[in-house]
Design an enzyme around this catalytic site. Structure first.
Site, PDB file in Angstrom:
ATOM      1  CB  SER A 125     -70.828 -19.138  16.705  1.00  0.00           C
ATOM      2  OG  SER A 125     -69.749 -18.398  17.116  1.00  0.00           O
ATOM      3  CD  GLU A 128     -70.625 -15.581  18.189  1.00  0.00           C
ATOM      4  OE1 GLU A 128     -69.739 -15.742  17.335  1.00  0.00           O
ATOM      5  OE2 GLU A 128     -71.364 -16.502  18.563  1.00  0.00           O
ATOM      6  CG  ASP A 145     -64.657 -38.234  15.312  1.00  0.00           C
ATOM      7  OD1 ASP A 145     -64.857 -37.005  15.291  1.00  0.00           O
ATOM      8  OD2 ASP A 145     -65.577 -39.067  15.160  1.00  0.00           O
ATOM      9  CG  ASP A 165     -73.512 -16.728  21.082  1.00  0.00           C
ATOM     10  OD1 ASP A 165     -73.498 -17.469  20.073  1.00  0.00           O
ATOM     11  OD2 ASP A 165     -72.518 -16.071  21.460  1.00  0.00           O
ATOM     12  N   GLY A 182     -67.155 -43.853  17.159  1.00  0.00           N
ATOM     13  CA  GLY A 182     -66.732 -43.446  18.501  1.00  0.00           C
ATOM     14  C   GLY A 182     -66.134 -42.045  18.468  1.00  0.00           C
TER      15      GLY A 182
END
Ligand SMILES: *[C@@H]1O[C@H](CO)[C@@H](O)[C@H](O)[C@H]1NC(C)=O
Ligand SMILES: *[C@@H]1O[C@H](CO)[C@@H](O)[C@H](O)[C@H]1NC(C)=O
Ligand SMILES: *[C@@H]1O[C@H](CO)[C@@H](O)[C@H](O)[C@H]1NC(C)=O
Ligand SMILES: *[C@@H]1O[C@H](CO)[C@@H](O)[C@H](O)[C@H]1NC(C)=O
Ligand SMILES: *[C@@H]1O[C@H](CO)[C@@H](O)[C@H](O)[C@H]1NC(C)=O
Ligand SMILES: *[C@@H]1O[C@H](CO)[C@@H](O)[C@H](O)[C@H]1NC(C)=O
Length: 609
Positions: free
Chosen positions: A516, A299, A582, A303, A580
């Site tokens: 992520s 992770e 959602d 990132d 558009g």
């Protein structure tokens, strides 16, 4: 030394045995149903230490919120007039009466007012105390609770009390009733190289009108690098100009360490101009950043490699906050049971000069965080927005809720003791003051079915969503009625690619995905937009959502609308991505070129007064 108050003295005189603090009439402050999926294992050891946080009410928060909305509204003359740390603190400071009432209570346990650890606004008081004392002060019993599926354990209670007169002076005491695990949002599956690549050799590029030069290298379909994202999101050869003042950051928790060797391998292979570049590490609450390869966190590596890669050479910071992942119950004495997320918030709010863009890829189900505490955390994120920080969160990897397509797993049940079937919103994505990022995949882009999305059960719909969201809900008709809360804050706000990202981690080169991956991608792009503004002497973008929803209404092609596909979960197909906004991919994925022109004030009247 305990100090006995006058009231205690009177009780003693009347022959009633009194002990410190016990002279107050207690009343239950908060009580939650035993959380689904957790088992009460045993009483917590009396000498186990917890960092108790006492949250005092913030009577002027609505004023802070009003400032936040004005300075983040692209039509408002105060747009960009961010508040200072001191101004924010003045707006969240508790009432003096609350401070003295709480101090007096704590004094009855021997904590002198000047010895207490407080946030600089004074809205939190922190005490490191053994479970035995916390139990006495809160008239409760702490237990070791174990999460059945993962084996994780925490020290918590399902109910606590406070002296009745303090109920108006204390909003929340934690850790008590929070059962969140704040896990990383990386999808757990790795795709092998061979499986993922769907390269059409006969077609070297894929025509994508919104992309840089109208095309994307075919090799990017199912195999992403920073170069691919620069093409797809029309970043092209934009070069940061404001590296002297702009900053970007990612947060890391749960012993996720960002590895420098992996970072360098990544840059060497995918971003040669960034070779030998680095990032700062800030260690919070005894956090560490172990550099042995087998400690590298997937992770953390994902990132940092994408957020910092896309925004290079913008100065970058990785925050590593201590606090182990929820521990093994047998090992309880060596672990702490703090909430690392709270530690990061208190650190960053105390920073006089926080980064303008911060991306976080951790979260949990909204219902695992009690309403009282979720509200406080969300308000802290509002404070950062008011200071001019763009706060970006991944929207979660479970579509409309965990529990895949098997109702038998019962994951889409409410935690409130009633066991109702409901979609399960994610937190902090559901906080109206953050920008939540959902996921797409493939090129041309499609909805990635894991993309977390839905409606908060805690936070009502913010004004900035008042056109986009009712429009979607109206078209939905009675589909999923009763499964979601149409009046809640809806998310995500935007999306980005969320699968087949090449990373280096632990010395290995492989593909990974999840929201992520989407969050740091948007984080990197927002940081470039901030760069463009700062280079022109304009303030940073700060809280993004009022701007995003204005752009979505007025300049819709600044986002690549994703239509079709859905975010399945809870035994349903989930919400469908429509034209558009959602609750699957928000307004879609960023077109940096168009957003850049808006951000520096060249389009429409958005920034012209
Ligand atoms: C497409 O990407 C591949 C793999 O990165 C690279 O070898 C090739 O030169 C690229 N083609 C173009 C036209 O950029
Ligand atoms: C990209 O890959 C997906 C999944 O394999 C495929 O459906 C799509 O046609 C590919 N795109 C192009 C332009 O070939
Ligand atoms: C990167 O660092 C290595 C090792 O210190 C050095 O040999 C190399 O010349 C550096 N590369 C650049 C482009 O600075
Ligand atoms: C901080 O971390 C070090 C090394 O991991 C550990 O030895 C020490 O006990 C920790 N201190 C606290 C206060 O948790
Ligand atoms: C809800 O489910 C839990 C766990 O399966 C069970 O213990 C409890 O009795 C149920 N409550 C109701 C009201 O059905
Ligand atoms: C729906 O959301 C509103 C506003 O956020 C909240 O007041 C209400 O309690 C929620 N209803 C349910 C059933 O969760």
């Amino acid at each position: 030394m305990k100090s006995f108050g006058l009231f205690v003295g009177l009780l003693v005189a009347a022959g009633v045995a009194a002990a410190p603090g016990k002279d107050y009439e207690h009343k239950v402050k908060e009580s939650v149903a035993p959380p689904r999926g957790w088992t009460k294992v045993k009483p917590a050891p009396a000498d186990h230490f917890i960092d108790l946080r006492i949250g005092l009410p913030q009577p002027k928060f609505h004023e802070l919120e009003q400032h936040l909305y004005e300075i983040s509204d692209p039509f408002h003359e105060r747009y960009g007039a961010h508040l200072s740390k001191e101004e924010v603190e003045a707006l969240i400071a508790p009432h003096e009466e609350s401070v003295s009432a709480v101090d007096e209570w704590l004094a009855s346990y021997g904590f002198a007012s000047h010895e207490l650890s407080r946030s600089s606004a004074g809205d939190w008081v922190k005490l490191r105390i053994p479970v035995s004392l916390a139990e006495e002060m809160l008239k409760t019993e702490y237990h070791v609770w174990q999460h059945e599926e993962s084996g994780d354990a925490v020290v918590r209670t399902t109910s606590y009390s406070l002296p009745e007169h303090l109920h108006v002076h204390i909003d929340v005491v934690q850790p008590t009733t929070t059962f969140a695990r704040m896990r990383g949002m990386k999808a757990t599956y790795h795709y092998a190289d061979e499986e993922a690549r769907v390269v059409n050799i006969a077609q070297p590029t894929i025509p994508i009108p919104s992309a840089y030069n109208g095309q994307v290298n075919s090799s990017c379909n199912g195999s992403l690098t920073p170069t691919c994202l620069r093409e797809l999101y029309n970043i092209g050869d934009y070069t940061p100009q404001a590296a002297d003042v702009n900053k970007i950051a990612c947060t890391g928790y749960l012993e996720q360490y960002a590895n420098f060797e992996d970072f360098n391998d990544f840059n060497a292979k995918y971003l040669p101009e960034a070779i030998n570049s680095t990032f700062d590490v800030i260690y919070i609450n005894n956090g560490s950043n172990d550099q042995s390869l087998d400690a590298a966190g997937v992770e953390a590596d994902l990132d940092t490699q994408y957020a910092f890669g896309l925004s290079y050479p913008t100065p970058a910071t990785f925050y590593t906050t201590g606090g182990s992942p929820p521990f093994i119950p047998d090992d309880i004495t060596t672990s702490d049971s703090n909430e690392p997320y709270a530690d990061w918030l208190s650190y960053i709010l105390n920073d006089p000069n926080p980064p303008q863009t911060i991306s976080t890829s951790y979260g949990d189900d909204e219902q695992t965080v009690p309403y009282s505490y979720a509200t406080r955390v969300c308000r802290e994120l509002a404070q950062l927005g008011a200071r001019g920080v763009s706060i970006i969160f991944s929207s979660g990897d479970n579509g409309v809720g965990d529990g895949d397509s098997d109702p038998a797993t019962q994951e889409c049940y409410t935690n409130n003791g009633l066991n109702e079937t409901k979609f399960v919103p994610a937190f902090p994505a559901s906080c109206p003051y953050v920008t939540a990022v959902g996921a797409t995949w493939y090129i041309p882009e499609e909805t990635y079915f894991i993309s977390g999305g839905g409606f908060s059960n805690y936070f009502s719909r913010p004004l900035y969503q008042d056109i986009a969201v009712p429009h979607y809900v109206k078209n939905l008709g009675n589909t999923y009625e009763g499964l979601y809360n149409a009046s809640g804050r809806a998310y995500p706000d935007v999306a980005a690619q969320g699968q087949f990202f090449w990373i280096f981690s632990g010395g290995e080169n492989f593909l990974i995905g999840g929201t992520s991956a989407a969050a740091p991608t948007v984080g990197g792009i927002v940081s470039l937009l901030n760069d463009a503004r700062l280079a022109k002497g304009l303030p940073a973008l700060g809280f993004l959502n009022p701007l995003i929803y204005a752009i979505g209404a007025i300049v819709p092609d600044a986002f690549n609308d994703i239509v079709g596909g859905s975010n399945r979960g809870c035994g349903t197909e989930g919400f469908t991505a429509e034209v558009g906004w959602d609750p699957v991919t928000g307004f879609g994925t960023p077109n940096f070129g168009k957003l850049h022109d808006i951000a520096v004030g060249n389009i429409g009247g958005l920034f012209d007064f």
